[in-house]
Write an enzyme that holds these catalytic residues in place. Sequence first.
Site, PDB file in Angstrom:
ATOM      1  N   GLU A 249       0.854  -1.193   0.000  1.00  0.00           N
ATOM      2  CA  GLU A 249       0.000   0.000   0.000  1.00  0.00           C
ATOM      3  C   GLU A 249       0.884   1.235   0.000  1.00  0.00           C
ATOM      4  O   GLU A 249       2.037   1.167   0.427  1.00  0.00           O
ATOM      5  CB  GLU A 249      -0.867   0.028   1.275  1.00  0.00           C
ATOM      6  CG  GLU A 249      -1.868  -1.092   1.351  1.00  0.00           C
ATOM      7  CD  GLU A 249      -2.280  -1.395   2.795  1.00  0.00           C
ATOM      8  OE1 GLU A 249      -1.930  -0.618   3.706  1.00  0.00           O
ATOM      9  OE2 GLU A 249      -2.933  -2.423   2.993  1.00  0.00           O
TER      10      GLU A 249
ATOM     11  N   LYS B 280       2.307   4.558   1.490  1.00  0.00           N
ATOM     12  CA  LYS B 280       2.453   5.055   2.856  1.00  0.00           C
ATOM     13  C   LYS B 280       1.989   6.502   2.859  1.00  0.00           C
ATOM     14  O   LYS B 280       2.668   7.382   2.334  1.00  0.00           O
ATOM     15  CB  LYS B 280       3.904   4.936   3.329  1.00  0.00           C
ATOM     16  CG  LYS B 280       4.075   5.323   4.788  1.00  0.00           C
ATOM     17  CD  LYS B 280       5.492   5.032   5.253  1.00  0.00           C
ATOM     18  CE  LYS B 280       5.631   5.139   6.760  1.00  0.00           C
ATOM     19  NZ  LYS B 280       5.262   6.450   7.296  1.00  0.00           N
TER      20      LYS B 280
ATOM     21  N   ARG C 112      -2.513   7.477  17.892  1.00  0.00           N
ATOM     22  CA  ARG C 112      -1.527   6.493  18.352  1.00  0.00           C
ATOM     23  C   ARG C 112      -1.262   6.587  19.839  1.00  0.00           C
ATOM     24  O   ARG C 112      -0.904   5.616  20.470  1.00  0.00           O
ATOM     25  CB  ARG C 112      -0.207   6.732  17.618  1.00  0.00           C
ATOM     26  CG  ARG C 112      -0.001   5.771  16.504  1.00  0.00           C
ATOM     27  CD  ARG C 112       1.280   6.074  15.814  1.00  0.00           C
ATOM     28  NE  ARG C 112       2.410   5.745  16.661  1.00  0.00           N
ATOM     29  CZ  ARG C 112       3.649   5.674  16.211  1.00  0.00           C
ATOM     30  NH1 ARG C 112       3.894   5.910  14.935  1.00  0.00           N
ATOM     31  NH2 ARG C 112       4.639   5.375  16.999  1.00  0.00           N
TER      32      ARG C 112
ATOM     33  N   GLU D   3      -5.379   5.975   8.209  1.00  0.00           N
ATOM     34  CA  GLU D   3      -4.594   7.207   8.295  1.00  0.00           C
ATOM     35  C   GLU D   3      -5.491   8.379   7.878  1.00  0.00           C
ATOM     36  O   GLU D   3      -6.116   8.323   6.816  1.00  0.00           O
ATOM     37  CB  GLU D   3      -3.390   7.071   7.344  1.00  0.00           C
ATOM     38  CG  GLU D   3      -2.381   8.174   7.412  1.00  0.00           C
ATOM     39  CD  GLU D   3      -1.218   7.914   8.407  1.00  0.00           C
ATOM     40  OE1 GLU D   3      -1.228   6.906   9.136  1.00  0.00           O
ATOM     41  OE2 GLU D   3      -0.317   8.762   8.453  1.00  0.00           O
TER      42      GLU D   3
ATOM     43  N   LYS E 227       8.135  -0.699   6.252  1.00  0.00           N
ATOM     44  CA  LYS E 227       7.923   0.608   5.627  1.00  0.00           C
ATOM     45  C   LYS E 227       9.137   0.996   4.812  1.00  0.00           C
ATOM     46  O   LYS E 227      10.274   0.803   5.236  1.00  0.00           O
ATOM     47  CB  LYS E 227       7.575   1.671   6.668  1.00  0.00           C
ATOM     48  CG  LYS E 227       8.581   1.799   7.775  1.00  0.00           C
ATOM     49  CD  LYS E 227       8.116   2.790   8.831  1.00  0.00           C
ATOM     50  CE  LYS E 227       9.128   2.918   9.946  1.00  0.00           C
ATOM     51  NZ  LYS E 227       8.675   3.621  11.108  1.00  0.00           N
TER      52      LYS E 227
HETATM   53  P1  AMP Z   1       6.393   5.761  11.028  1.00  0.00           P
HETATM   54  O1  AMP Z   1       5.468   6.755  11.635  1.00  0.00           O
HETATM   55  O2  AMP Z   1       7.450   6.334  10.184  1.00  0.00           O
HETATM   56  O3  AMP Z   1       6.883   4.753  12.061  1.00  0.00           O
HETATM   57  O4  AMP Z   1       5.547   4.874   9.967  1.00  0.00           O
HETATM   58  C1  AMP Z   1       4.440   4.111  10.324  1.00  0.00           C
HETATM   59  C2  AMP Z   1       3.203   4.923  10.119  1.00  0.00           C
HETATM   60  O5  AMP Z   1       2.870   5.030   8.745  1.00  0.00           O
HETATM   61  C3  AMP Z   1       1.959   4.310  10.698  1.00  0.00           C
HETATM   62  O6  AMP Z   1       1.861   4.492  12.071  1.00  0.00           O
HETATM   63  C4  AMP Z   1       0.871   5.042   9.949  1.00  0.00           C
HETATM   64  O7  AMP Z   1       0.575   6.247  10.616  1.00  0.00           O
HETATM   65  C5  AMP Z   1       1.510   5.416   8.631  1.00  0.00           C
HETATM   66  N1  AMP Z   1       0.882   4.796   7.448  1.00  0.00           N
HETATM   67  C6  AMP Z   1       0.661   5.446   6.281  1.00  0.00           C
HETATM   68  N2  AMP Z   1       0.114   4.655   5.359  1.00  0.00           N
HETATM   69  C7  AMP Z   1      -0.035   3.441   5.940  1.00  0.00           C
HETATM   70  C8  AMP Z   1      -0.538   2.185   5.477  1.00  0.00           C
HETATM   71  N3  AMP Z   1      -0.992   2.008   4.243  1.00  0.00           N
HETATM   72  N4  AMP Z   1      -0.508   1.147   6.361  1.00  0.00           N
HETATM   73  C9  AMP Z   1      -0.031   1.297   7.622  1.00  0.00           C
HETATM   74  N5  AMP Z   1       0.456   2.465   8.110  1.00  0.00           N
HETATM   75  C10 AMP Z   1       0.463   3.531   7.278  1.00  0.00           C
END
Ligand code: AMP
Length: 578
Positions: A233, A235, A255, A283, A434
């Site tokens: 998907e 991000k 969160r 999101e 990610k």
């Molecule tokens: P990070 O904040 O850099 O740790 O990245 C993880 C975050 O990406 C998650 O907590 C979500 O807020 C965000 N996110 C964006 N798109 C997605 C998606 N398709 N699936 C899961 N998380 C996502």
Amino acid sequence: MQQFASACEAIAATTKKLAKTAIVADYLKSRSLEEAAVSAVFLSGRAFPAWEETTLQIGGRSLWQIVAELSAKSEADLTAAYRRSGDLGAVAGEVFPVRRGQGTEILAVEQSFRQIAAARGPATKIELVRDLLSRATPLEAKYIVKIMTGDLRIGLKESLVEEAIGKAYRTTLADVQRANMLLGDIGQTVRLAAQDRLGEARLRLFHPLGFMLASPVESAEEALSYFERAAIEDKYDGIRAQAHVSGGEVRFFSRTRDDITESFPELPDALAGLPRDAILDGEIVAWEYSTGRARPFSVLQQRPGRKKVSDKMLREVPVAFLVFDLLYADGHLLIDLPLHERAKMLDELLAAERVLHHGDTEPQRKARQKELQFNAENGVARASVIRAQVFRAASADELEELFAAAQERGNEGLMIKDVDSPYTPGKRGKAWLKMKRELATLDVVVTAVEYGHGKRIGVLSDYTFAVWDGDPMTNEARLVNIGKAYSGLTDAEIAEMTGWFLEHTLEDQGFRRVVEPKIVLEVAFNNMMKSDRHESGYALRFPRIVRLRPDKSPEEADTIERVKEIYAKQGFDSRNLR
Ligand code: AMP
């Protein structure tokens, strides 16, 4: 309360996890059931169970003044003590006169906390806190204040309290963890465990579950190396949110498990029509309805955090909820099902709703967008629930293509998810990966700030930041500086941060201030070098601040281990050096 405080002292005195859990288990068993339940909540560093929205709402400044007053110490003495420990609880324990309070009971402390939370107005609250602390012995006061400030600092994570509960009541750790996750109440978990009734724990709708988290990968090859079948998907760069829906009632949680529904008053309507009770994970993004694309996070940030949102803002920054997971539907918890089954159920659930699917045919999409635009033009704020589109990739090349396309759409990168994996609340594993625009970013804690140059001369805009050396949940961990960056923040953010830093200075060195290590930033950089310029032994090349991370606590910042990992991977993938 004295026994609780003594147990905490013993827990703090050992670094061994087994010894810590043994002390907690023995302590819990030695108390009445009610006392053990309340203690478990306190041992997790909370005044109230996690699911409750109750907060004490007493400011650090007020607490400071009460401690000053009851100890009859001068401001200078208190400041000196605070500088040594950085912990107001420890200060209270140190400066309170020994023969002051008679001592108090743990259940009485809990009752006082409830009264403080319920009291209106700072004056009444202060009166109640003063009364509570004046009854306490110095050691009790130390831990009462620590609980009030939300941080015990005895190297005890909630997960260790869970282990101790398992030990104390002879149940499996998995059962304890599951009950605690579902209930969001470690006290109630103690009650059930003691009565051998953990199996009765049920999810509470409208009390958020933990969020499943992702691990970073440095390359497409690495992204495809952990599991067989991946759902991919975009991000999206917005705010992670869990939506709880039951009939007409809809609430969104962040969160940090805060209820953020107020900040997005247009969102609940979009979900209110769901035919079944549900918990959705997704999101919230600023959405451009004319193009069907997400707008940058900085646009979403224009909307105020918690205050009421103006009509103008609702029109100028419309949002959408991009949904990617379904955790609960129709009375059933789905987290143990594999992702592909949850995804199928999510598709079915949303199909019953009128949502804008990425997969819509072009005419369908146009018609829908026209309707939305029409609403926007007429000043009707309206938001959509959109199913995040899912892609597949058979090779690293295909994944690279998807990555480029996601960036082209203005998104941060990709999420790569194992379709056979369950949803693991609160865990960062390798089932979700990610892949971001920046080759790597670090979440760091600001330790010192300096005044800027030129137009930034009057503001604290240069930040020195650090990562953890050691497990940040333990006492032994310390912050080691790794770099310094000129702020990439907006003028408004810098001004706000300057105010905060001025108020939270630990040491004023004139042009530079050592500040309380509370602010978390996400920093990007081009690559990493070994260097003795900073304490960590590493330095970042072209560090830049991507954004503030108010959603993360300092303990959630990255560790030196992660730094070493990134450093090691640089050689493995030469694109990192670009
Ligand atoms: P990070 O904040 O850099 O740790 O990245 C993880 C975050 O990406 C998650 O907590 C979500 O807020 C965000 N996110 C964006 N798109 C997605 C998606 N398709 N699936 C899961 N998380 C996502």
